[in-house]
Design an enzyme around this catalytic site. Structure first.
Site, PDB file in Angstrom:
ATOM      1  CG  PHE A  14      36.488  52.694   1.335  1.00  0.00           C
ATOM      2  CD1 PHE A  14      35.952  51.068   1.115  1.00  0.00           C
ATOM      3  CD2 PHE A  14      37.791  52.563   1.898  1.00  0.00           C
ATOM      4  CE1 PHE A  14      37.416  49.810   2.709  1.00  0.00           C
ATOM      5  CE2 PHE A  14      38.291  52.327   2.535  1.00  0.00           C
ATOM      6  CZ  PHE A  14      38.347  50.772   2.871  1.00  0.00           C
ATOM      7  CE1 TYR A 153      47.389  55.838   2.698  1.00  0.00           C
ATOM      8  CE2 TYR A 153      47.719  54.167   4.442  1.00  0.00           C
ATOM      9  CZ  TYR A 153      46.937  54.686   3.697  1.00  0.00           C
ATOM     10  OH  TYR A 153      44.664  54.785   3.692  1.00  0.00           O
TER      11      TYR A 153
END
Length: 251
Positions: A14, A153
């Site tokens: 990204f 996470y």
């Protein structure tokens, strides 16, 4: 100087795509990451392709001293940062809670959460002085619904959402926007890192459907950052067409 964006984790995925998108739009880019060779190559690529200026900063967002040493020493002409994209982040492991690695948990908390805190805290004085700015935090659909074996996470990405909300409230007085962008399944180096180099297992994650790609998330980020000054997208979740949320897929 024209508009300036600072992007963490710009060496791949990204972050790299976001740097390319904004450079194509004429923005000067402060790009950060741990891999100096990749940063230097990206800086040359952006300057050559788009005739913009770049400032590569090599540091690890997990390390508070490195973050503040790099950002507080930014040259004056680069301090008018319009947009900060807190992109650096990762998932490590996909194990049931009782089997998960404590080291993996520490790395995810230090990168995904504390990294955002450190970098934003270091950049904010520049934005506050100008009474404007935009902080964009890259979250995840894993911060919207918890899934099996996602424990550490998911926890960090839920925390990113909470942190972004509190930042938005606290920074209202300084006219600083705060946006959280929550991508779903996106085919980058993400799964290779999560599965610690096992490319076969990483590829299986995206079998049977067309996922998001880094360019898709870069386009969404650019959209959020280029809206009129009186408009702020607070929280945006984006998935591929085959994904409903962090759990349900059509394959």
């Amino acid at each position: 100087m024209e508009k300036i964006i600072l992007i963490t984790g710009a060496t791949s995925g990204f972050g790299k795509a976001i740097a390319e998108k904004f450079a194509a739009g004429g923005w000067n880019c402060i790009i950060t990451g741990r891999r100096e060779d990749r940063l230097s190559a990206l800086a040359k690529e952006l300057e050559s392709a788009h005739a913009i200026k770049t400032l590569p900063l090599v540091f690890d967002v997990q390390k508070r001293d490195e973050v503040f040493a790099a950002i507080t020493q930014i040259p004056g002409e680069w301090q008018s940062i319009d947009v900060l994209v807190n992109n650096a982040g990762l998932a490590l492991g996909r194990d049931s809670f009782e089997n998960a690695s404590l080291d993996d948990w520490d790395t995810m908390v230090d990168t995904n959460l504390k990294g955002i805190m450190y970098v934003t805290k270091a950049v904010l004085p520049f934005m506050i002085a100008r009474k404007k700015g935009h902080v964009i935090n890259i979250g995840s659909t894993a911060g919207k619904e918890v899934y099996k074996d996602g424990n550490g996470y998911c926890a960090t990405k839920f925390a990113v959402g909470a942190l972004s909300k509190s930042m938005r409230i606290d920074l209202l007085q300084h006219a600083i926007k705060v946006t959280t962008i929550n991508p779903g399944a996106a085919e980058t180096e993400f799964s290779i890192v999560r599965f610690k180099g096992d490319e076969g297992k990483a590829k299986q994650v995206y079998d049977g459907f067309v996922p998001l790609y880094a360019d898709d998330v870069a386009g969404v980020t650019y959209y959020c950052a280029t809206l009129p000054p009186n408009v702020c997208i607070n929280d945006l979740t984006v998935t591929c067409t085959a994904q409903a949320d962090s759990i349900y897929f059509h394959k």
